[in-house]
Design a protein around this motif. Sequence first.
Motif, PDB file in Angstrom:
ATOM      1  N   ALA A 162      29.156  24.190 -26.939  1.00 46.82           N
ATOM      2  CA  ALA A 162      28.321  25.134 -26.578  1.00 46.82           C
ATOM      3  C   ALA A 162      27.462  24.694 -25.506  1.00 46.82           C
ATOM      4  O   ALA A 162      27.193  25.628 -24.215  1.00 46.82           O
ATOM      5  CB  ALA A 162      27.229  25.593 -27.610  1.00 46.82           C
ATOM      6  N   PHE A 163      26.939  23.435 -25.487  1.00 42.24           N
ATOM      7  CA  PHE A 163      26.075  22.918 -23.994  1.00 42.24           C
ATOM      8  C   PHE A 163      27.087  22.991 -23.088  1.00 42.24           C
ATOM      9  O   PHE A 163      26.717  22.903 -21.932  1.00 42.24           O
ATOM     10  CB  PHE A 163      25.763  21.484 -24.779  1.00 42.24           C
ATOM     11  N   ARG A 165      29.725  24.670 -22.370  1.00 45.73           N
ATOM     12  CA  ARG A 165      29.876  25.921 -21.791  1.00 45.73           C
ATOM     13  C   ARG A 165      28.576  26.495 -21.044  1.00 45.73           C
ATOM     14  O   ARG A 165      28.556  27.087 -19.975  1.00 45.73           O
ATOM     15  CB  ARG A 165      30.316  26.990 -22.742  1.00 45.73           C
ATOM     16  N   TYR A 166      27.499  26.250 -21.633  1.00 41.74           N
ATOM     17  CA  TYR A 166      26.249  26.362 -20.791  1.00 41.74           C
ATOM     18  C   TYR A 166      25.973  25.715 -19.660  1.00 41.74           C
ATOM     19  O   TYR A 166      25.858  26.463 -18.521  1.00 41.74           O
ATOM     20  CB  TYR A 166      25.141  25.901 -21.787  1.00 41.74           C
ATOM     21  N   VAL A 167      26.439  24.551 -19.662  1.00 46.10           N
ATOM     22  CA  VAL A 167      26.334  23.754 -18.185  1.00 46.10           C
ATOM     23  C   VAL A 167      27.435  24.334 -17.225  1.00 46.10           C
ATOM     24  O   VAL A 167      26.986  24.470 -16.042  1.00 46.10           O
ATOM     25  CB  VAL A 167      26.633  22.387 -18.476  1.00 46.10           C
ATOM     26  N   ALA A 168      28.538  24.640 -17.695  1.00 46.77           N
ATOM     27  CA  ALA A 168      29.785  25.048 -16.776  1.00 46.77           C
ATOM     28  C   ALA A 168      29.158  26.708 -16.182  1.00 46.77           C
ATOM     29  O   ALA A 168      29.387  27.030 -14.993  1.00 46.77           O
ATOM     30  CB  ALA A 168      30.913  25.422 -17.365  1.00 46.77           C
ATOM     31  N   ILE A 169      28.486  27.579 -17.019  1.00 48.99           N
ATOM     32  CA  ILE A 169      28.219  28.833 -16.468  1.00 48.99           C
ATOM     33  C   ILE A 169      26.774  28.660 -15.785  1.00 48.99           C
ATOM     34  O   ILE A 169      26.979  29.278 -14.915  1.00 48.99           O
ATOM     35  CB  ILE A 169      27.857  29.655 -17.778  1.00 48.99           C
ATOM     36  N   CYS A 170      25.926  28.050 -16.062  1.00 49.13           N
ATOM     37  CA  CYS A 170      24.575  27.784 -15.514  1.00 49.13           C
ATOM     38  C   CYS A 170      24.463  26.974 -14.160  1.00 49.13           C
ATOM     39  O   CYS A 170      23.870  27.198 -13.287  1.00 49.13           O
ATOM     40  CB  CYS A 170      23.429  27.602 -16.600  1.00 49.13           C
ATOM     41  N   TYR A 171      25.342  25.821 -14.165  1.00 51.90           N
ATOM     42  CA  TYR A 171      25.163  25.074 -13.155  1.00 51.90           C
ATOM     43  C   TYR A 171      26.794  24.721 -12.626  1.00 51.90           C
ATOM     44  O   TYR A 171      27.163  23.443 -13.020  1.00 51.90           O
ATOM     45  CB  TYR A 171      24.531  23.616 -13.322  1.00 51.90           C
ATOM     46  N   PRO A 172      27.467  25.464 -12.147  1.00 50.92           N
ATOM     47  CA  PRO A 172      28.987  25.375 -11.684  1.00 50.92           C
ATOM     48  C   PRO A 172      29.418  24.300 -10.898  1.00 50.92           C
ATOM     49  O   PRO A 172      30.239  23.489 -10.819  1.00 50.92           O
ATOM     50  CB  PRO A 172      29.380  26.554 -11.759  1.00 50.92           C
ATOM     51  N   LEU A 173      28.284  23.975  -9.794  1.00 46.17           N
ATOM     52  CA  LEU A 173      28.515  23.217  -8.858  1.00 46.17           C
ATOM     53  C   LEU A 173      28.219  21.744  -9.369  1.00 46.17           C
ATOM     54  O   LEU A 173      28.908  21.061  -8.957  1.00 46.17           O
ATOM     55  CB  LEU A 173      27.593  23.478  -7.568  1.00 46.17           C
ATOM     56  N   TYR A 175      28.418  20.480 -12.541  1.00 40.80           N
ATOM     57  CA  TYR A 175      29.255  20.393 -13.749  1.00 40.80           C
ATOM     58  C   TYR A 175      29.946  19.161 -14.024  1.00 40.80           C
ATOM     59  O   TYR A 175      29.533  18.483 -14.893  1.00 40.80           O
ATOM     60  CB  TYR A 175      30.209  21.627 -14.010  1.00 40.80           C
ATOM     61  N   THR A 176      30.754  18.677 -13.131  1.00 39.62           N
ATOM     62  CA  THR A 176      31.229  17.583 -13.212  1.00 39.62           C
ATOM     63  C   THR A 176      30.620  16.379 -13.350  1.00 39.62           C
ATOM     64  O   THR A 176      30.810  15.312 -13.686  1.00 39.62           O
ATOM     65  CB  THR A 176      32.421  17.430 -12.183  1.00 39.62           C
ATOM     66  N   SER A 177      29.171  16.508 -12.365  1.00 39.85           N
ATOM     67  CA  SER A 177      28.153  15.252 -12.315  1.00 39.85           C
ATOM     68  C   SER A 177      27.694  15.245 -13.501  1.00 39.85           C
ATOM     69  O   SER A 177      27.004  14.162 -14.038  1.00 39.85           O
ATOM     70  CB  SER A 177      27.443  15.329 -11.066  1.00 39.85           C
ATOM     71  N   ILE A 178      27.022  16.492 -14.216  1.00 39.47           N
ATOM     72  CA  ILE A 178      26.330  16.216 -15.479  1.00 39.47           C
ATOM     73  C   ILE A 178      27.135  15.970 -16.532  1.00 39.47           C
ATOM     74  O   ILE A 178      26.797  15.170 -17.421  1.00 39.47           O
ATOM     75  CB  ILE A 178      25.839  17.798 -15.538  1.00 39.47           C
ATOM     76  N   LEU A 179      28.309  16.348 -16.705  1.00 46.00           N
ATOM     77  CA  LEU A 179      29.312  15.938 -17.768  1.00 46.00           C
ATOM     78  C   LEU A 179      30.601  15.379 -17.617  1.00 46.00           C
ATOM     79  O   LEU A 179      31.660  16.078 -17.588  1.00 46.00           O
ATOM     80  CB  LEU A 179      29.953  17.497 -18.844  1.00 46.00           C
ATOM     81  N   PRO A 180      30.734  14.150 -17.228  1.00 42.48           N
ATOM     82  CA  PRO A 180      31.848  13.611 -16.728  1.00 42.48           C
ATOM     83  C   PRO A 180      32.552  13.160 -17.987  1.00 42.48           C
ATOM     84  O   PRO A 180      31.903  13.276 -19.096  1.00 42.48           O
ATOM     85  CB  PRO A 180      31.528  12.383 -16.039  1.00 42.48           C
TER      86      PRO A 180
END
Length: 193
Positions: A162-163, A165-173, A175-180
């Motif tokens: 769920a977290f 998907r939240y990051v992917a929707i709210c911070y798409p640009l 996303y790869t730096s927040i959740l590697p």
Amino acid sequence: MEEVGSTKPQKIWCEGRTRQGAAADQMTLASGYKVTKPHQAMSTQNESFYQPTTFILIGIPGLEVAEIWISIPICFMYIVTILGNSAMLLIILPQETFHKPMYLFLCMLSIIDLVASASTTPKILSIFWFDDKLIDFRACLVQLFFIHALSMMESTVLLAMAFDRYVAICYPLRYTSILPNSVIAKIGGFSNN
């Protein structure tokens, strides 16, 4: 009930019977009531620790005749669980393109589901098919541990999904730096760092 200042000896209830209190066994409180001191012998007799060697699992009470029919869908679901989760792991793990957080979380859920079904379903089927109603105390504790631990792990992975998907929707640009993949591995418990 007698008055506090009474000089008559009081009867004290002890071990299910009344008796006249002896001076060695009683203590008078400031309020005037007498209390019986605990006996030394009671501490060895009052142990409540009991560890059974086996438990008897009775199956489904009242439906003993239908247990063989109940076991058929359970066996079918067990086979589908094993095949489906194994297929998902065999598809996702070898492909580098699927090594993204969502697919890694699905792999984690597949592993949890495989272990959970393998720890409980064989015993259920042995009760229904072979009338094997005894289970060792330690085996019961192991099953209990796996049921609770895997349920907790599954809830944790679903929360992480769920977290994700939240990051992917709210911070798409970002996303790869927040959740590697290293963060995903730490969330899944596959890394010691």
